[in-house]
Design an enzyme around this catalytic site. Structure first.
Site, PDB file in Angstrom:
ATOM      1  N   ASP A   2       0.868  -1.171   0.000  1.00 14.23           N
ATOM      2  CA  ASP A   2       0.000   0.000   0.000  1.00 14.23           C
ATOM      3  C   ASP A   2       0.914   1.234   0.000  1.00 14.23           C
ATOM      4  O   ASP A   2       2.132   1.133   0.189  1.00 14.23           O
ATOM      5  CB  ASP A   2      -0.960  -0.004   1.201  1.00 14.23           C
TER       6      ASP A   2
HETATM    7  C1  NOJ Z   1      -3.981   3.994   0.069  1.00 17.30           C
HETATM    8  C2  NOJ Z   1      -5.166   3.089   0.167  1.00 17.30           C
HETATM    9  O1  NOJ Z   1      -5.141   2.382   1.390  1.00 17.30           O
HETATM   10  C3  NOJ Z   1      -5.277   2.089  -0.971  1.00 17.30           C
HETATM   11  O2  NOJ Z   1      -6.513   1.443  -0.898  1.00 17.30           O
HETATM   12  C4  NOJ Z   1      -5.085   2.767  -2.286  1.00 17.30           C
HETATM   13  O3  NOJ Z   1      -5.187   1.816  -3.325  1.00 17.30           O
HETATM   14  C5  NOJ Z   1      -3.737   3.457  -2.313  1.00 17.30           C
HETATM   15  N1  NOJ Z   1      -3.688   4.455  -1.263  1.00 17.30           N
HETATM   16  C6  NOJ Z   1      -3.450   4.094  -3.665  1.00 17.30           C
HETATM   17  O4  NOJ Z   1      -4.321   5.132  -3.924  1.00 17.30           O
END
Ligand code: NOJ
Length: 766
Positions: A295
């Site tokens: 993430d």
């Molecule tokens: C953080 C989020 O937790 C995740 O779900 C997302 O895909 C990423 N950022 C990228 O935007």
């Protein structure tokens, strides 16, 4: 007391690395129906890998953000040209994407194309209902078609990778990200996971007009303590496997190309540095063969957690745990070279991470087709079929929660209508979080005006509610939050609303939350109606006019008062681009609602976590005295999981089992007759639940093990069939430490929600 998972420290160092490499030996054996053979892919991967410098390898495991790295750091374009970036994050400007991809495939030494990753969660330009709403449709076929359209819009725009589906099980509605998933149930969650992967990717990677998916957040993220986003999760192994991992398994079985590792600690070990999770579970047990992306900034945060000693150690731990690609944080970019050169990190670990990324790129076909399709983009993004599909999807996703004395549908002969609510005229809020390319949308007010062009429709805001916290990107752009309406003005608004209600024949009262009140970093301590909406509700109902409440929200809310005083309540979640039209379709009976809740709807925040598939207790809840109940409040939820009404009524009867006793390896067939007893056509979601009466572990009171949404004309009768075999009967036994089907007695119920009463039983023999 939680029984903790055995963590990655159980097998350390060399043994772990050996296992890691062994589990990854055939990176090319990725997908069930490859257009390229495994050996063709492996051959191409090895040919490329053999030519790569250390920096180019590190480039492939690096996803760069849209901006330069630090004030004087390199720009993404420079890194791409040097072969030091494998993917780009959050860029959706097609011209910009094209430019970067041209640099990669024309100017970089090895001409390896980039993956452009974005959160295409429920639509690209044409926005479908939020995932929690789509799960309420209980219609995986519709969900697959919706995500295929979203993928098409993304791919012509140049975005070839979506960070979805999000399949985290959520039992606590305080957690804002409940809106992004399919709710609380592993079986429904698995069906939605499979449908979304097939929609995004097609039957195999490289299907034209599709993208590669990323199932997230691996794993257990929805169990955040107290419902606080990013907070630690403590999940015992049996619960983890029986509940939280099931939708991931379904996504992997459907061929998902990438997995996103989660932010939080799982049983004290951060998910993005967790070898047990990313190797034993993901690769060995779930059989995943694609690659893992962290993430955003999660590799760097291994140090923030107090797990890694600093950024270099974070890079080491992320990579050796099994995170192939670092999203955004540049920790791999900055530290992996030194780790390899000093001999601390075997180059074989880096090579394996790169192999798996290259294999996905090859399978996806981006070496041959690196670009979007600018000539088609306009046509695809403005395709009326896509737009119409968002309306159908929204109509199939709404849930009718209450309809006393057939208050709905409203009559089209109404000459006047008051539409009241802080977001009732918003074409923005109705789309929910994660809408990518800005497109038009239809607010509730506009939808009602479209439906009744000759009626007098008066709109009053009635008050206000504030977004929870300012978003960092707003601050970065110098935007301030719109100020909350001053209290005196809110009181005036309530008075206006009351006057408008008094002037109208009926009232549509739109309550709920701003879209930014759910989603990431949007947890709430209470499920109450935010702002002055409770006062507004009570004042409008006091007028005595017929009131219909329409909810726009990303989580169940505390609507106990409304459920006792308002005859009709329609849950619309955030229904997307055509939301207002779809809501009007349902309110006026052009569409008969057939959605069902994918979550248990609590009566009060204090009932959380709330989920139907809990175990029996020492003294079950429905008794007096020493029982598992709250002494100061009702224990039962307001609405059970699977619940939803229709403008017609269904009768389920004649539950039949073709066998009353089966072997553990056998299967039995269950059938039920469903009859539409009303005067209009409608859909029923027929649901099958089982319960294992005894065994090596206490089993949930009920578990969903089959469902089908069927359409029935007035008076029509159909037979619905289910089969129960190993897949449905097995569970992970904490005693056996294995999946088992136990020789025990089982209950089976079929009905229209999780309180189904039509019952039978069967036995499994050895
Ligand atoms: C953080 C989020 O937790 C995740 O779900 C997302 O895909 C990423 N950022 C990228 O935007």
């Amino acid at each position: 007391m939680h029984r903790l998972l055995t963590g990655p420290r159980q097998f350390g160092g060399a043994a772990a690395l050996l296992l890691f490499s062994m589990s990854l030996l055939s990176p090319a054996a990725l997908f069930a129906q490859p257009s390229l053979s495994d050996s063709q892919v492996a051959g191409r991967v090895e040919a490329l890998l053999g030519q790569m410098t250390l920096d180019e390898k590190i480039g492939q495991i690096t996803q760069v953000g849209p901006g330069a790295i630090g004030p004087n750091g390199p720009k993404p374009e420079d890194l791409i040209r040097q072969g030091r970036a494998g993917s780009v994050l959050w860029t959706i400007d097609s011209a910009q994407i094209r430019k970067m991809q041209e640099i990669a495939v024309k100017e970089s030494r090895l001409k390896i194309p980039l993956l452009f990753g974005f959160d295409v969660i429920h639509g690209y330009k044409n926005i479908f209902p939020v995932p929690l709403a789509m799960a309420s449709s209980w219609d995986p076929g519709m969900v697959e078609r919706a995500q295929a359209m979203a993928a098409h819009e993304a791919s012509v725009s140049g975005v070839n990778w979506t960070f979805g589906p999000m399949v985290d099980i959520a039992r606590d509605a305080r957690w804002g990200r409940i809106v992004e998933g399919a709710g609380e149930d592993p079986y429904l969650g698995a069906a939605m996971a499979r449908a979304q992967v097939l929609g995004f990717q097609g039957p195999r990677l490289g299907t034209p007009n599709r993208v590669v998916g990323s199932v997230k957040h691996f794993a257990g993220y929805g169990a955040a303590e107290g419902g606080r986003d990013y907070d630690g999760c403590y999940i015992p192994e049996e619960l983890f496997r029986n509940v939280y991992l099931r939708p991931f398994q379904a996504a992997i079985d459907a061929g998902v190309g990438t997995v996103m590792s989660a932010y939080m600690d799982l049983n004290d070990v951060p998910a993005s540095g967790n070898k047990w999770l990313l190797q034993d579970i993901l690769r060995r047990d779930l059989g995943f063969r694609g690659f893992v992306i962290s993430d955003a900034w999660a590799v760097a945060s291994l140090a923030v957690h107090g797990y890694a000693r600093g950024p270099e150690d974070a890079a080491y731990r992320g990579l050796t745990a099994g995170v192939n690609m670092d999203m955004g944080s540049q920790t791999y970019l900055t530290h992996v070279a030194k780790l390899v050169e000093s001999g601390k990190l075997p180059v074989s670990v880096l090579d394996q991470a790169v192999r798996e990324i290259l294999a996905v790129k090859i399978r996806l076909g981006i070496f041959e087709h690196p670009y979007g399709d600018p000539a088609e983009k306009d046509k695809v993004l403005n395709d009326p079929v896509h737009r119409a599909a968002t309306r159908t999807a929204a109509g199939r996703s709404v849930v009718l929660l209450r309809n006393e004395n057939n208050a709905l549908p409203l009559k089209k002969t109404l000459a006047s209508l008051a539409v009241i609510g802080p977001i009732a005229d918003s074409a923005e809020e109705i789309k929910g979080s994660w809408s990518v390319e800005q497109g038009p949308a239809v607010s509730v007010v506009e939808g009602l005006r479209n439906k009744l062009p000759n009626a007098r429709i008066e709109f009053v805001r009635g008050g206000d509610m504030q977004r929870l916290v300012p978003m960092p990107w707003d601050a970065a752009e110098g935007k301030k939050l719109p100020p909350l309406m001053p209290e005196a003005e809110m009181r005036k608004e309530v008075e206006h609303a009351v006057e408008a209600a008094q002037r109208a024949e009926a009232v549509v009262l739109v309550l709920g939350e701003r879209a930014s009140m759910s989603g990431e970093a949007a947890s709430r301590v209470s499920l109450s109606l935010p702002g002055n909406q409770q006062q507004l509700l009570e004042a409008v109902v006091a007028t005595g006019k017929p009131v219909v409440v329409v909810l726009l929200n990303g989580r169940p809310l505390d609507i106990g008062w409304a459920a006792g005083h308002v005859p009709a309540i329609l849950e619309a979640w955030y229904p997307g681009t055509e939301g207002g039209n779809a809501i009007a379709d349902v309110l006026f009976g052009d569409v008969n609602p057939g959605g069902k809740l994918p979550v248990t709807w609590p009566r009060a925040t204090g009932q959380l976590p709330a989920y139907y598939n809990h175990n029996l207790t020492h003294f079950p809840e429905d008794g007096e005295g020493f029982t598992s109940r709250y002494g100061d409040f009702v224990t039962a939820p307001l609405y059970p999981f699977g619940y939803g009404l229709s403008y017609t009524t269904f009768r389920l009867s004649n539950l039949q089992l073709d066998q009353k006793s089966i072997a553990a390896s056998g299967a039995l067939h269950v059938s039920v007759e469903v009859e539409n007893q009303g005067a209009v056509a409608g859909d029923e979601v027929v649901q099958l639940y089982i319960h294992q009466r005894a065994g090596s572990a206490s089993r949930p009171v009920r578990e969903l093990k089959g469902f089908e949404r069927i359409a029935l004309a007035a008076g029509e009768k159909k037979t619905v069939r289910f089969s129960l075999g190993r897949e449905e009967l097995k569970f992970w036994s904490p005693e056996a430490k294995a999946w088992v089907v136990e020789p025990e007695e089982f209950d089976v119920w079929i009905g229209g929600d999780s309180k189904a009463t039509l019952h039978s039983e069967f036995r499994v023999t050895q």
